[in-house]
Design a protein around this motif. Structure first.
Motif, PDB file in Angstrom:
ATOM      1  N   SER A 164      -2.571   3.277   0.434  1.00  0.00           N
ATOM      2  CA  SER A 164      -2.112   3.973  -0.767  1.00  0.00           C
ATOM      3  C   SER A 164      -2.707   5.370  -0.847  1.00  0.00           C
TER       4      SER A 164
ATOM      5  N   GLY B 115      -4.502  -0.254  -5.176  1.00  0.00           N
ATOM      6  CA  GLY B 115      -3.678   0.813  -4.621  1.00  0.00           C
ATOM      7  C   GLY B 115      -3.463   1.950  -5.592  1.00  0.00           C
TER       8      GLY B 115
ATOM      9  N   GLY C 274      -4.775   5.732  -5.131  1.00  0.00           N
ATOM     10  CA  GLY C 274      -3.768   6.774  -5.020  1.00  0.00           C
ATOM     11  C   GLY C 274      -3.817   7.808  -6.125  1.00  0.00           C
TER      12      GLY C 274
ATOM     13  N   SER D  10       1.783   6.088  -7.123  1.00  0.00           N
ATOM     14  CA  SER D  10       0.669   6.971  -7.492  1.00  0.00           C
ATOM     15  C   SER D  10       1.116   8.428  -7.492  1.00  0.00           C
TER      16      SER D  10
ATOM     17  N   THR E 175       2.499   1.486  -3.526  1.00  0.00           N
ATOM     18  CA  THR E 175       1.576   1.954  -4.563  1.00  0.00           C
ATOM     19  C   THR E 175       1.206   3.418  -4.353  1.00  0.00           C
ATOM     20  N   GLY E 176       1.187   3.872  -3.093  1.00  0.00           N
ATOM     21  CA  GLY E 176       0.956   5.291  -2.840  1.00  0.00           C
ATOM     22  C   GLY E 176       2.072   6.144  -3.409  1.00  0.00           C
TER      23      GLY E 176
ATOM     24  N   GLY F 210       0.820  -1.212   0.000  1.00  0.00           N
ATOM     25  CA  GLY F 210       0.000   0.000   0.000  1.00  0.00           C
ATOM     26  C   GLY F 210       0.849   1.255   0.000  1.00  0.00           C
TER      27      GLY F 210
END
Length: 592
Positions: free
Chosen positions: A426, A390, A394, A248, A244-245, A241
């Motif tokens: 995320s 995620g 994000g 993003s 992926t944040g 998470g």
């Protein structure tokens, strides 16, 4: 023509008399669902037909060179279509819809009922690295807007039709009717009443059924969950998470940077040449960036990396894990660039598909790295799913949409807890870097973002130009006090603008300031207006937002503010008139 106009008028009158608004809105929501469902089918099949026609007979010796050329051709066709056929910009799907809601009273130009289908099919069919959900939403919203205007519906009813169209579009393109409704509430951000949900349900279900009839009943990404939720994997889902944040945030920053750079370029031909060249070069080396990338996503969900090497010049490296990881990383990095330059060069598409692509590859790479180095044996498919959720959470700032969408399009409801963990972590991580999503940052930057705050919604709809009062009697600066008293005798107002021959505001005279001298006749000829006037602050411009005007009223405690256009006097806006208009619109907006 006169006969047709007469028949339409008679039908509209009959409709108002015979069918109440709630029943009529439900009927229209079904019609919108069918139209949007067909739009999704047409877009999907058009892209599939174009891609099959272009790539099915690739010769092994020159296929990469065609990957380089096709996107440029597709975006050029889009440029020709928009410049010489419809002669209007098409816009980018969901941001176009958000702008129509925020600043254009729900009005979307009629050409968007078909232009988004054609331009997105050309863009994605020829390899543009974007998705189809945005143009489908824009197409549906255009139908909803123009149907609403045809039937002379109220502003709130038009907004509801736009919401139905958006829900129907997402439902049809992804076969995800529940996520579609969540998307409207979370991303489009309409402040709807409970009774408004019924038309949304009708539109979403109708669009999904239409999609099922023509595209089949299967979920978009069929996957068999072989390993159920394991509580021991929670720390790894949290780590993914966070990752992926961060990815993003990278995607959003890169998208904004490239879009802003292209926006500064005035030469459309230059933008096409540069953007198409970069896109073609990226697809030449990494063919998995071609088009939507749904085959690549399916590959990730089944735990394979074949999509990275199919038709690639790096095919011989697919058994070398070092290079597998390197190409995974490069594909994730370059997908954001490929998507951004597709838009910058003039292509039309959506953001959902690229985020799904990056998310699936990020999740699979994460799991494979841990497994390869013996840190932890992680289920590849599960982590690819969490990577997808995620990235949507994000990039789009839509964690609920992400959870329900991924669960619906993969049939992965058994992993709802990992999906929730990935989406929430995320989203929280991405928000540390960007307050606004890729959909809303341009509107937010201009102060035009439609939000759940009903006060801001209503204020954003009110226009200064509609509330200007012009019944204030003016006077010139050379006039005497006696002249001013004569003007006061004819006026119902207590403020008197002082203007010159060119209608420039030089100041105002407030009646309370001259009460002690206005009846002293000895001063009528010796005192002049320019001695009595003062320049009021603050002032208002005709293009100013009503939210800013409300702030000026609050800060100044004035009951009237002058409206000037480049210094020229137009009139005044009054606190009472603004408040009355606000209350009336709020009542209208809140009607169920």
């Amino acid at each position: 023509m006169a006969l047709i106009t007469s028949l339409i008028k008679r039908f509209l009158i009959w409709r108002v008399r015979k069918i109440d608004d709630k029943k009529f809105m439900m009927f229209l929501s079904v019609i919108i669902g069918v139209i949007v469902g067909f739009s999704a089918v047409i877009i999907k099949n058009s892209v599939h037909f174009i891609q099959k026609m272009l790539t099915s007979d690739f010769g092994q010796q020159y296929h990469n060179y065609m990957y380089f050329a096709y996107p440029a051709i597709g975006i050029l066709l889009v440029f020709i279509f928009t410049k010489y056929m419809i002669k209007k910009p098409v816009g980018h799907g969901i941001p176009t819809t958000l702008y129509a809601i925020s600043k254009n009273n729900g009005k979307i130009k009629p050409h968007n009922m078909f232009s988004s289908i054609i331009t997105s099919a050309l863009t994605v069919g020829f390899g543009g690295s974007v998705g189809l959900e945005g143009p489908t939403v824009a197409t549906g919203a255009a139908w909803g807007s123009n149907i609403g205007r045809f039937f002379h519906l109220s502003y709130r009813q038009v907004l509801l039709l736009l919401a139905c169209a958006g829900a129907g579009a997402m439902s049809a393109i992804f076969k995800a009717p529940i996520a579609a409704i969540v998307f409207i509430l979370e991303v489009i951000m309409l402040d709807l009443t409970i009774s408004s949900l019924l038309p949304l349900l009708f539109a979403s279900v109708t669009a999904a059924i239409t999609s099922y009839l023509f595209l089949g009943m299967n979920v978009l990404y069929p996957i068999e969950i072989t390993e159920r939720f394991n509580i021991n994997f929670i720390p790894y889902y949290i780590l993914l998470g966070i990752l992926t944040g961060l990815v993003s945030a990278y995607f959003t920053k890169m998208y904004k940077f490239i879009q802003e750079w292209f926006d500064k370029q005035s030469n459309s031909l230059y933008k096409w040449i540069l953007g198409a060249s970069i896109l073609g070069l990226l697809i030449f080396f990494f063919p998995s960036l071609y088009g939507e990338g749904y085959d690549a996503i399916n590959g990730c969900l089944h735990g394979t990396s074949d999509h990275l090497f199919n038709n690639s010049i790096f095919y011989d490296l697919q058994n070398n894990m070092f290079w597998v990881f390197v190409i995974f990383l490069l594909v994730i990095i370059f997908k954001a660039i490929a998507t951004s330059v597709t838009f910058g060069a003039g292509g039309v598409g959506g953001i959902f598909a690229p985020t799904l692509f990056i998310g699936a590859n990020t999740g699979l790479l994460f799991a494979r790295v841990f497994s390869y180095f013996g840190l932890k044996e992680l289920p590849f498919s599960n982590f690819a799913l969490v990577g997808m959720v995620g990235l949507i959470a994000g990039v789009l700032h839509a964690p609920l949409t992400a959870i329900f969408l991924i669960a619906e399009i993969t049939g992965g409801y058994s992993l709802i807890i990992p999906l929730m963990i990935g989406a929430s972590i995320s989203f929280a991580t991405a928000r540390l870097f960007d307050k606004y999503s890729v959909y809303t940052y341009q509107l937010a930057r201009r102060g035009e973002l439609f939000t759940h705050d009903k006060d801001k919604v209503v204020l954003s709809i009110l226009k200064v130009t509609k509330l200007i009062e012009t019944d204030f009697l003016t006077i010139c600066p050379e006039a005497t006090l006696g002249d001013l008293v004569k003007v006061i005798a004819k006026s119902k107002r207590n403020i008197f603008p002082v203007i010159d021959d060119e209608n420039m505001l030089l100041g105002i005279v407030f009646i309370n300031d001259i009460r002690e001298i206005m009846f002293n006749r000895e001063m009528y000829d010796s005192v002049h207006v320019n001695e009595l006037m003062y320049m009021p602050t603050p002032i208002v411009s005709p293009e100013e937002s009503m939210e800013d005007v409300a702030k000026k009223f609050k800060m100044s405690s004035n009951y009237n503010l002058p409206v000037l256009d480049n210094g020229k006097y137009i009139g005044f806006v009054s606190r009472a008139n603004v408040f009355s208009a606000y209350r009336n619109l709020l009542k209208k907006f809140s009607e169920d």
